[in-house]
Design a protein around this motif. Structure first.
Motif, mmCIF file in Angstrom:
data_model
loop_
_atom_site.group_PDB
_atom_site.id
_atom_site.type_symbol
_atom_site.label_atom_id
_atom_site.label_comp_id
_atom_site.label_asym_id
_atom_site.label_seq_id
_atom_site.Cartn_x
_atom_site.Cartn_y
_atom_site.Cartn_z
ATOM 1 N N LYS A 129 0.816 -1.222 0.000
ATOM 2 C CA LYS A 129 0.000 0.000 0.000
ATOM 3 C C LYS A 129 0.846 1.267 0.000
ATOM 4 O O LYS A 129 0.514 2.246 -0.662
ATOM 5 N N ASP A 130 1.947 1.254 0.741
ATOM 6 C CA ASP A 130 2.784 2.451 0.849
ATOM 7 C C ASP A 130 4.091 2.313 0.063
ATOM 8 O O ASP A 130 5.110 2.903 0.404
ATOM 9 N N PHE A 131 4.056 1.548 -1.030
ATOM 10 C CA PHE A 131 5.241 1.395 -1.871
ATOM 11 C C PHE A 131 5.639 2.742 -2.475
ATOM 12 O O PHE A 131 4.786 3.541 -2.854
ATOM 13 N N ILE A 132 6.945 2.973 -2.570
ATOM 14 C CA ILE A 132 7.442 4.176 -3.238
ATOM 15 C C ILE A 132 8.407 3.778 -4.343
ATOM 16 O O ILE A 132 9.334 2.994 -4.121
ATOM 17 N N ASP A 133 8.144 4.282 -5.536
ATOM 18 C CA ASP A 133 9.010 4.009 -6.682
ATOM 19 C C ASP A 133 10.156 5.018 -6.659
ATOM 20 O O ASP A 133 9.926 6.229 -6.713
ATOM 21 N N ILE A 134 11.402 4.524 -6.594
ATOM 22 C CA ILE A 134 12.551 5.419 -6.435
ATOM 23 C C ILE A 134 13.347 5.607 -7.723
ATOM 24 O O ILE A 134 14.417 6.217 -7.702
ATOM 25 N N GLU A 166 19.261 10.600 -11.544
ATOM 26 C CA GLU A 166 20.074 9.418 -11.833
ATOM 27 C C GLU A 166 21.374 9.939 -12.441
ATOM 28 O O GLU A 166 21.392 10.411 -13.578
ATOM 29 N N TYR A 167 22.424 9.902 -11.657
ATOM 30 C CA TYR A 167 23.684 10.529 -12.047
ATOM 31 C C TYR A 167 24.614 9.544 -12.758
ATOM 32 O O TYR A 167 24.947 8.492 -12.202
ATOM 33 N N MET A 168 25.028 9.905 -13.966
ATOM 34 C CA MET A 168 26.075 9.150 -14.635
ATOM 35 C C MET A 168 27.385 9.419 -13.904
ATOM 36 O O MET A 168 27.723 10.582 -13.642
ATOM 37 N N MET A 169 28.105 8.368 -13.557
ATOM 38 C CA MET A 169 29.356 8.549 -12.819
ATOM 39 C C MET A 169 30.472 8.952 -13.790
ATOM 40 O O MET A 169 31.247 8.133 -14.270
ATOM 41 N N LEU A 219 21.338 8.014 -6.333
ATOM 42 C CA LEU A 219 21.157 7.043 -7.409
ATOM 43 C C LEU A 219 22.179 7.329 -8.510
ATOM 44 O O LEU A 219 22.232 8.434 -9.054
ATOM 45 N N VAL A 220 22.998 6.329 -8.806
ATOM 46 C CA VAL A 220 24.055 6.495 -9.811
ATOM 47 C C VAL A 220 23.959 5.388 -10.859
ATOM 48 O O VAL A 220 23.374 4.331 -10.628
ATOM 49 N N GLU A 221 24.537 5.676 -12.014
ATOM 50 C CA GLU A 221 24.592 4.683 -13.086
ATOM 51 C C GLU A 221 25.930 4.806 -13.797
ATOM 52 O O GLU A 221 26.707 5.720 -13.550
ATOM 53 N N MET A 222 26.183 3.867 -14.721
ATOM 54 C CA MET A 222 27.364 3.951 -15.572
ATOM 55 C C MET A 222 26.966 3.584 -16.990
ATOM 56 O O MET A 222 25.840 3.145 -17.247
ATOM 57 N N VAL A 234 23.691 4.262 -4.572
ATOM 58 C CA VAL A 234 22.723 3.233 -4.960
ATOM 59 C C VAL A 234 22.886 3.047 -6.463
ATOM 60 O O VAL A 234 22.570 3.950 -7.249
ATOM 61 N N LEU A 235 23.411 1.895 -6.866
ATOM 62 C CA LEU A 235 23.660 1.651 -8.283
ATOM 63 C C LEU A 235 22.376 1.192 -8.969
ATOM 64 O O LEU A 235 21.798 0.177 -8.608
ATOM 65 N N ALA A 236 21.953 1.982 -9.958
ATOM 66 C CA ALA A 236 20.753 1.633 -10.720
ATOM 67 C C ALA A 236 21.028 0.417 -11.589
ATOM 68 O O ALA A 236 22.093 0.282 -12.177
ATOM 69 N N HIS A 237 20.068 -0.470 -11.645
ATOM 70 C CA HIS A 237 20.044 -1.675 -12.493
ATOM 71 C C HIS A 237 21.403 -2.323 -12.747
ATOM 72 O O HIS A 237 21.871 -2.369 -13.908
ATOM 73 N N PRO A 238 22.074 -2.819 -11.724
ATOM 74 C CA PRO A 238 23.377 -3.478 -11.934
ATOM 75 C C PRO A 238 23.305 -4.656 -12.891
ATOM 76 O O PRO A 238 24.296 -4.993 -13.543
#
Length: 245
Positions: free
Chosen positions: A17-22, A99-102, A124-127, A151-155
């Motif tokens: 019920k209280d899910f949050i999409d990050i 969502e930050y590109m490193m 939230l970071v990505e590569m 927090v690495l997005a979609h490893p």
């Protein structure tokens, strides 16, 4: 021969019920997500029908491709909030991070503490999908020296890690948290990604989940995750997201 259908769970019953999409790209005209305000509202409304009413949306900050600043992101967020109010959609909570590109630009933002966090000190970071930054572990160290948690997005989507699973253990040891893309549980990104996401899940290396919604097709595909088997596998992660409320 008997064939048994997977037990389908409507997403409104799948998400707590209280899910949050990050992780999403639902601010208008700011990256490769929602193209305009109407599409932003349409995406939010569709997710609302799935029972998702809390959002920390995360537009790309990526060099000259998506040169978003904290200010431009906040301005777009206010546009969406005003549009929701105008349409009398009052049960939605939406905030924005990025969502930050490193890359080199990210290191400069980090140095200046010009960072939009998911909450508290989580970034939230990505590569790149082509290769990891040469100085990846230096960047992760810098993030933590500055008092943030990466927090690495979609490893699971970084194919260059697929042939040596030890990379994932090394990242975790370096203090990196992992965010699973929900659509990685389907064949959306290919069977290789799906297989690796299953293994990372099995090894209990994920910390959080995100939809990574960009457009309406993603939300149609999202229905595919609604099975009893998937819920059993990721229920603890859906619950973990509550820390960002």
């Amino acid at each position: 021969m008997l064939f048994f259908k997977k037990k389908v769970i409507p997403l409104i019953d799948f998400f707590p019920k209280d899910f949050i999409d990050i992780h999403s790209h639902i601010l208008p005209g700011i990256d490769d997500g929602a193209k305009n305000l109407d599409k932003s509202i349409a995406l939010i409304s569709k997710m609302r029908s799935y029972g998702i009413k809390n959002f920390i949306t995360t537009p790309h900050v990526l060099g000259d491709v998506y040169p978003n600043s904290s200010q431009t992101i906040k301005e777009k967020l206010e546009e969406v909030k005003a549009a929701l109010q105008k349409r009398n959609i009052t049960d939605i909570s939406i905030n924005a991070a990025a969502e930050y590109m490193m890359d080199e630009q990210f290191s400069e933002l980090l140095e200046n503490n010009d960072i939009l966090t998911l909450k508290d000190n989580y970034i939230l970071v990505e590569m790149s999908y082509f290769s990891a930054p040469i100085n990846l572990y230096d960047i992760l160290f810098e993030i933590q020296v500055k008092g943030y948690k990466p927090v690495l997005a979609h490893p699971e989507r970084y194919g260059f890690f697929h042939n040596d699973f030890n990379h994932y253990y090394k990242l975790k040891k370096a203090g990196c948290l992992f965010q699973l893309n929900l659509l990685s549980l389907t064949e959306q990104y290919g069977k290789g990604v799906q297989k690796v996401s299953e293994k990372i899940l099995k090894e209990n290396l994920y910390d959080f989940v995100g939809s990574d919604t960009h457009h309406s097709n993603h939300l149609e595909l999202l229905k595919k995750i609604g099975t009893k088997k998937n819920l059993e596998k990721i229920k603890h992660l859906l619950d973990n997201n509550k820390k960002f409320l």
